[in-house]
Design an enzyme around this catalytic site. Structure first.
Site, PDB file in Angstrom:
ATOM      1  N   ARG A 115      -4.625   5.671 -24.139  1.00 45.01           N
ATOM      2  CA  ARG A 115      -5.722   6.356 -24.593  1.00 45.01           C
ATOM      3  C   ARG A 115      -6.663   6.753 -23.717  1.00 45.01           C
ATOM      4  NH1 ARG A 115      -6.822   9.824 -28.689  1.00 45.01           N
ATOM      5  NH2 ARG A 115      -8.337   8.905 -30.062  1.00 45.01           N
ATOM      6  N   THR A 398      -0.909  16.739 -32.228  1.00 45.21           N
ATOM      7  CA  THR A 398      -0.618  15.632 -31.683  1.00 45.21           C
ATOM      8  C   THR A 398       0.936  15.793 -31.422  1.00 45.21           C
ATOM      9  OG1 THR A 398      -2.175  14.304 -32.429  1.00 45.21           O
ATOM     10  CG2 THR A 398      -0.419  13.157 -31.408  1.00 45.21           C
ATOM     11  N   ASN A 418      -5.483  16.051 -29.030  1.00 51.84           N
ATOM     12  CA  ASN A 418      -6.274  16.180 -30.071  1.00 51.84           C
ATOM     13  C   ASN A 418      -6.380  17.468 -30.863  1.00 51.84           C
ATOM     14  OD1 ASN A 418      -8.275  14.912 -31.935  1.00 51.84           O
ATOM     15  ND2 ASN A 418      -9.979  15.878 -31.141  1.00 51.84           N
ATOM     16  N   GLU A 437     -10.696  14.712 -26.725  1.00 51.62           N
ATOM     17  CA  GLU A 437     -10.737  13.784 -27.274  1.00 51.62           C
ATOM     18  C   GLU A 437     -12.047  12.974 -27.397  1.00 51.62           C
ATOM     19  OE1 GLU A 437      -8.347  12.173 -28.882  1.00 51.62           O
ATOM     20  OE2 GLU A 437      -6.745  12.945 -28.113  1.00 51.62           O
ATOM     21  N   SER A 469      -8.432   5.989 -32.817  1.00 52.90           N
ATOM     22  CA  SER A 469      -7.323   6.886 -33.020  1.00 52.90           C
ATOM     23  C   SER A 469      -6.663   6.592 -34.547  1.00 52.90           C
ATOM     24  CB  SER A 469      -6.422   7.012 -31.986  1.00 52.90           C
ATOM     25  OG  SER A 469      -5.186   7.822 -32.217  1.00 52.90           O
ATOM     26  N   GLY A 490      -0.724  14.386 -36.817  1.00 47.63           N
ATOM     27  CA  GLY A 490      -1.425  14.847 -37.867  1.00 47.63           C
ATOM     28  C   GLY A 490      -2.568  14.547 -38.065  1.00 47.63           C
ATOM     29  N   GLY A 491      -3.511  14.062 -37.261  1.00 49.47           N
ATOM     30  CA  GLY A 491      -4.879  13.459 -37.101  1.00 49.47           C
ATOM     31  C   GLY A 491      -4.940  12.520 -38.231  1.00 49.47           C
TER      32      GLY A 491
END
Length: 595
Positions: A115, A398, A418, A437, A469, A490-491
């Site tokens: 990340r 994503t 993002n 991000e 996240s 898909g957030g």
């Protein structure tokens, strides 16, 4: 097995019988099956190619991730970050790191956190104005929206630990696609046009996105010579080029010129981290998923366990629904919303970067805690969102891929910029997009981010901190074998999409393709009483949910699930019909030693 292969094996056996040299069996090749579910045809082709060349699942993952940085620029990336969940029973690692990951050696499961990190110059109030209000879009668009990228370091570290093929070999397909070009799909063309319009008035500093990706046309061959040169440098020098070398200097020069935050010190200090994955027991499966700074693994295990604990209550409600003429889908949708409210309340309060806060992972997924959380679930009315507190103790873009090799090793990988195309900043001379991000932090505790998710103090901005996240690369094991590899973009809907896909396979007995294509619903505590769905719900279900007091919203996008399922007979591979992915099961000849 085809006739030719069968004949070859019989002849070899006869030869051994006549010679008496049983050790010759080491030269015989047997056909085993591998499976991939990928977000585009180019990554699928390369994953298959690497596996058929003798590479393992990690080799295929590294090669595919670099290919997606070329062919899927809206999410595949060099300038972003992500998470990787691995199962490696057949990969011998002579020098494993002595870190928390070693605790999972008995299961052969691992988790790599690559990340992004907040730059050293970041501060908790950096996106607030003089009145302590959030400055619109500052954390999403432009030069101050990016965290320190982790993708290249993550792929380098997983390669050094688990790969079997040379680094240069794995980057070559991406280099060739960047040099020679690939055909622009309708999805890429449409998304680039949408993004160009969306960022047009959202940055006070001019952005260069349009000059690189703004004029894409369907069927156009897109060549990226700057990106090809960057990939060649990374192929030759490894992660050192991206974090210390020429590419690092290009990145910092451009960002600093426009008041960006990332410095050479930030890049030099970045490392991916091996962490202990979340492992939950559910219906005889071991659910292996992403730990903090992802909320995904905890949330998925919470949802699965609470659902199982409340199954009798659900069954009674479904029986009553059948008697009264209500749709079972209405009851299940409401039930999922009740569970999800509680999970997202915990997410906002407890979860953040475990290097900065103490996240009570074991407590949050314990049976006792979840029984307490489930006591307030109502099946005949809507729980008040304002009364749901934490327990006591990503247009999202994503991309995800799932790979199983012929030896049974598995990789579930999710990585991102993002938003589609990240911050809209392309590093000139290097040809790659930067992430945005920083918006995944709580820019102001209690204020929702671009996905509508509210965060708390646990996810406040701090230098070198990793933002929370929802990415949830997940593997299900049973009796020491991989049974499922799953994940999605898909957030904030990632968690609920993975949860429902798992339930569709295990409890609803759907095939892999049915499971990923089925309608999905989503509730995330706030906005109050809002259920999102995709692609559609029956009119009767919509009417009944609205009568209960819900408001409904059809999401244009709710994930792109890539799923592999191990059935009793064979592997099944499925790519969500919401995207343009490709899923294959295919034979791979592997050398096998026999006594």
């Amino acid at each position: 097995m085809n006739l030719f292969k069968l004949q070859r094996l019989i002849m070899t056996a006869l030869l051994l019988a006549s010679t008496g040299f049983s050790s010759v069996w080491a030269n015989v090749h047997y056909a085993h099956y591998a499976a991939v579910a990928m977000p585009d045809k180019y990554s699928a082709q390369v994953a298959k190619q690497i596996l058929q060349q003798g590479g393992n699942a990690v080799d295929a993952a590294v090669a595919s991730a670099f290919v997606l940085a070329v062919t899927y620029p809206e999410a595949g990336n060099l300038g972003g970050g992500g998470f990787m969940t691995l199962y490696t029973p057949k990969i011998v690692v002579p020098n494993s790191p002595t870190d928390k990951d070693a605790e999972n050696n008995a299961l052969n499961v691992h988790f790599l956190d690559y990340r992004e990190q907040a730059p050293l110059a970041a501060s908790q109030d950096m996106y607030l104005d003089d009145n302590n209000q959030v400055i619109p879009y500052k954390s999403l668009v432009g030069y101050q929206a990016s965290g320190v990228p982790g993708t290249v370091m993550g792929l380098w570290q997983v390669h050094q630990r688990f790969a079997s093929l040379a680094w240069q070999t794995l980057l070559q397909p991406a280099i060739e696609l960047a040099q020679n070009g690939f055909e622009v799909s309708s999805q890429l063309a449409d998304r680039s046009q949408w993004f160009k319009r969306w960022i047009a008035d959202k940055s006070s500093t001019p952005l260069n996105f349009e000059s690189y990706f703004g004029g894409l046309k369907v069927g156009q061959v897109l060549k990226q010579p700057e990106l090809a040169k960057t990939l060649k440098r990374i192929a030759k020098q490894g992660a050192e080029d991206f974090y210390l070398g020429e590419t690092a200097k290009m990145m910092v020069k451009q960002l600093q010129k426009h008041d960006g935050l990332i410095t050479l010190q930030d890049l030099a200090g970045y490392q991916a981290k091996w962490r202990k994955p979340v492992v939950g027991e559910w219906l005889g499966y071991q659910v292996v998923s992403a730990p903090p700074p992802s909320s995904g693994g905890i949330a998925i295990v919470q949802l699965l366990k609470m659902k199982q604990q409340l199954v009798d209550k659900l069954d009674k409600a479904l029986l009553q629904a059948r008697k009264s003429g209500l749709s079972e889908t209405t009851i299940k949708t409401h039930f999922y919303a009740e569970l999800e409210k509680r999970v997202y309340a915990d997410r906002a309060h407890f979860l953040g970067d475990p290097d900065f806060i103490d996240v009570p992972v074991d407590k949050l997924i314990s049976d006792e805690y979840l029984r307490e959380r489930g006591q307030g679930v109502l099946l005949d009315e809507i729980s008040e969102s304002e009364l749901i507190k934490p327990g006591k103790i990503e247009l999202p873009e994503t991309t995800h891929f799932s790979i199983v090799d012929a030896q049974g090793n598995a990789v579930s990988n999710t990585y991102t910029l993002n938003m589609p195309f990240g911050s809209g900043v392309v590093i000139e001379g290097a040809g790659f997009l930067m992430n945005d991000e920083m918006d995944d932090f709580s820019t102001k505790p209690g204020v929702a981010n671009v996905f509508g998710v509210v965060g708390g103090q646990a996810n406040a901005i701090a230098p070198r901190k990793r933002m929370l996240s929802s990415m949830s690369p997940t593997i299900l094991l049973k009796d020491g074998q991989v049974q499922m590899v799953v994940g999605t973009p898909g957030g904030s809907t990632i968690i609920t999409s993975v949860f429902q896909t798992i339930v569709n396979v295990v409890e609803e007995r759907m095939s892999a393709q049915q499971a990923v294509d089925a309608p999905r619903v989503h509730h995330q505590l706030l906005p109050k009483d809002l259920i999102a769905y995709n692609p559609d719900l029956p009119d009767q279900v919509k009417q009944e949910l609205e009568l209960m007091g819900y408001s409904l919203k059809k999401n244009n996008y709710m994930g792109d699930v890539q799923l592999l399922v191990n059935t009793d007979k064979a592997w099944q591979a499925a790519s969500d019909n919401r995207g343009e992915g490709v899923a294959w099961v295919f034979e791979v000849d592997t050398p096998t030693s026999r006594p």
